[in-house]
Scaffold this active site. Structure first.
Site, mmCIF file in Angstrom:
data_model
loop_
_atom_site.group_PDB
_atom_site.id
_atom_site.type_symbol
_atom_site.label_atom_id
_atom_site.label_comp_id
_atom_site.label_asym_id
_atom_site.label_seq_id
_atom_site.Cartn_x
_atom_site.Cartn_y
_atom_site.Cartn_z
ATOM 1 N N HIS A 127 -1.163 -1.022 -4.434
ATOM 2 C CA HIS A 127 -2.382 -0.856 -3.829
ATOM 3 C C HIS A 127 -2.585 0.704 -3.520
ATOM 4 O O HIS A 127 -1.543 1.246 -2.744
ATOM 5 C CB HIS A 127 -2.595 -1.627 -2.398
ATOM 6 C CG HIS A 127 -3.760 -1.333 -1.656
ATOM 7 N ND1 HIS A 127 -4.914 -2.169 -2.144
ATOM 8 C CD2 HIS A 127 -4.111 -0.420 -0.670
ATOM 9 C CE1 HIS A 127 -5.987 -1.714 -1.222
ATOM 10 N NE2 HIS A 127 -5.736 -0.852 -0.495
ATOM 11 N N MET A 178 -12.245 4.581 -0.702
ATOM 12 C CA MET A 178 -12.595 4.888 0.618
ATOM 13 C C MET A 178 -13.556 6.163 0.656
ATOM 14 O O MET A 178 -12.934 7.282 0.962
ATOM 15 C CB MET A 178 -11.784 4.830 1.801
ATOM 16 C CG MET A 178 -11.157 3.245 1.996
ATOM 17 S SD MET A 178 -9.758 3.252 2.933
ATOM 18 C CE MET A 178 -8.569 3.236 1.491
ATOM 19 N N SER A 192 0.857 -1.082 -0.069
ATOM 20 C CA SER A 192 0.059 -0.056 0.033
ATOM 21 C C SER A 192 0.808 1.344 0.094
ATOM 22 O O SER A 192 1.723 1.493 0.874
ATOM 23 C CB SER A 192 -0.809 -0.011 1.270
ATOM 24 O OG SER A 192 -1.417 1.495 1.275
ATOM 25 N N ASP A 216 -4.862 3.616 -1.930
ATOM 26 C CA ASP A 216 -5.912 3.990 -1.012
ATOM 27 C C ASP A 216 -6.400 5.584 -1.303
ATOM 28 O O ASP A 216 -5.781 6.420 -1.178
ATOM 29 C CB ASP A 216 -5.366 4.072 0.246
ATOM 30 C CG ASP A 216 -5.188 2.655 0.879
ATOM 31 O OD1 ASP A 216 -5.916 1.813 0.602
ATOM 32 O OD2 ASP A 216 -4.055 2.382 0.957
ATOM 33 N N HIS A 256 -8.117 1.175 -3.899
ATOM 34 C CA HIS A 256 -9.112 0.788 -3.030
ATOM 35 C C HIS A 256 -9.720 2.277 -2.617
ATOM 36 O O HIS A 256 -9.214 2.956 -2.070
ATOM 37 C CB HIS A 256 -8.548 0.482 -1.715
ATOM 38 C CG HIS A 256 -9.210 0.237 -0.347
ATOM 39 N ND1 HIS A 256 -8.567 0.013 0.781
ATOM 40 C CD2 HIS A 256 -10.473 0.225 -0.277
ATOM 41 C CE1 HIS A 256 -9.439 -0.184 1.778
ATOM 42 N NE2 HIS A 256 -10.687 0.118 1.088
ATOM 43 N N ASP A 280 -6.753 -6.216 4.055
ATOM 44 C CA ASP A 280 -6.063 -5.070 4.118
ATOM 45 C C ASP A 280 -6.127 -4.671 5.415
ATOM 46 O O ASP A 280 -7.260 -4.319 5.999
ATOM 47 C CB ASP A 280 -6.760 -4.121 3.271
ATOM 48 C CG ASP A 280 -6.216 -2.860 2.961
ATOM 49 O OD1 ASP A 280 -4.913 -2.318 3.530
ATOM 50 O OD2 ASP A 280 -6.803 -1.782 2.356
ATOM 51 N N MET A 309 -8.932 8.158 -0.275
ATOM 52 C CA MET A 309 -9.944 8.346 0.681
ATOM 53 C C MET A 309 -10.230 10.048 0.591
ATOM 54 O O MET A 309 -9.608 10.836 0.130
ATOM 55 C CB MET A 309 -8.978 8.688 1.996
ATOM 56 C CG MET A 309 -8.362 7.223 2.246
ATOM 57 S SD MET A 309 -7.466 7.345 4.046
ATOM 58 C CE MET A 309 -6.537 5.682 3.786
HETATM 59 C C1 DX5 Z 1 -6.143 1.749 5.467
HETATM 60 C C2 DX5 Z 1 -5.874 1.405 4.063
HETATM 61 C C3 DX5 Z 1 -4.619 0.334 3.986
HETATM 62 C C4 DX5 Z 1 -3.740 1.002 4.857
HETATM 63 C C5 DX5 Z 1 -2.856 -0.528 5.292
HETATM 64 O O1 DX5 Z 1 -7.551 2.203 5.488
HETATM 65 O O2 DX5 Z 1 -6.873 0.726 3.491
HETATM 66 O O3 DX5 Z 1 -4.293 0.077 2.874
HETATM 67 O O4 DX5 Z 1 -2.535 1.422 3.976
HETATM 68 O O5 DX5 Z 1 -1.707 -0.006 6.061
HETATM 69 P P1 DX5 Z 1 -0.942 -1.057 7.132
HETATM 70 O O6 DX5 Z 1 -0.547 -2.276 6.344
HETATM 71 O O7 DX5 Z 1 0.107 -0.326 7.817
HETATM 72 O O8 DX5 Z 1 -2.058 -1.375 7.904
HETATM 73 ZN ZN ZN Z 2 -6.534 -0.093 1.497
#
Ligand code: DX5
Ligand code: ZN
Length: 225
Positions: A31, A66, A8, A33, A64, A173, A35
């Site tokens: 990956h 969010m 990620s 993220d 991903h 995740d 947000m």
């Molecule tokens: C959290 C994200 C993850 C995050 C995971 O909301 O969706 O992808 O980067 O990070 P780690 O592996 O540090 O828990």
């Molecule tokens: Zn994620």
């Protein structure tokens, strides 16, 4: 059994993103993220940044989302050329329609569930998705601890895959380390997101390889059905 390791980039240095994408070239997918500070209490970046990430990444993107209102935004990520686009079940009332749109554009469609969201209503929709993301932390931040209580959702998904003769990828995740990846793999996960455990290790190739070996070994102990 083949496993996927998806670092990620939430744990990357955002002003050195090209460099930090380069150091995970031995992984399967990057990956990403996204947000929006509404669906989760944190903000990252949108389609303009992700388009540049897609341009320079040595490996395909696993997006991903969010965000609220994924109907409005998710297709743009598929159009950028992302390998897969995953949106949250909690943010839409029309998951099937959106998944079909993403597949029509040419991306794999993923459905994510937060730790408190039951998986049962979605088991019958499995054919509509290429990947199900079982969150193992509350979405929003990296570096949190793995929530083992959600493992029964993976058991149910693995059983549904076996029953339907499908291979919908089962992704986890949040809080994935050399220890927790074993737990998730034993419950049928085969696609692993790891942020801090990859980027906070000096040798990223080593971190990716060690996670891969741990997951492959543990997958041998999982018996679906
Ligand atoms: C959290 C994200 C993850 C995050 C995971 O909301 O969706 O992808 O980067 O990070 P780690 O592996 O540090 O828990
Ligand atoms: Zn994620």
């Amino acid at each position: 059994m083949s496993v996927r390791i998806n670092p990620s980039i939430l744990s990357a240095d955002f002003v050195n993103m090209e460099r930090d994408l380069g150091v995970i070239a031995s992984a399967d997918y990057a990956h990403v993220d996204v947000m929006d500070n509404h669906f989760v209490p944190n903000l990252t970046f949108g389609p303009q940044m992700v388009r540049r990430i897609q341009d320079v990444s040595p490996i395909p993107l696993d997006i991903h989302l969010m965000i609220e209102n994924p109907e409005r935004w998710a297709p743009a990520y598929a159009e950028i050329g992302a390998f897969s686009v995953t949106f949250h079940a909690e943010s839409t009332s029309e998951p099937v329609a959106l998944a079909r749109r993403l597949r029509d554009i040419g991306a794999r469609a993923g459905l994510a569930v937060k730790p408190g969201t039951p998986i049962e209503p979605y088991l019958e929709l499995l054919d509509e998705f290429d990947q199900i993301l079982v969150m193992t932390v509350e979405p929003g931040f990296g570096g949190q601890s793995f929530i083992a209580d959600v493992m029964p959702k993976l058991d149910a998904l693995a059983a549904a895959n076996a029953r339907l003769g499908r291979d919908v990828w089962l992704q986890v995740d949040g809080g994935i380390t050399l220890d927790t990846i074993v737990i998730a793999a034993e419950h049928g996960a085969n696609t692993f997101v790891a942020g801090s455990s990859v980027y906070n290790t000096p040798d990223r190739d080593d971190a990716i390889l060690n996670l891969r070996h741990a997951a492959e070994k543990a997958s041998g102990h999982h018996h679906a059905g």
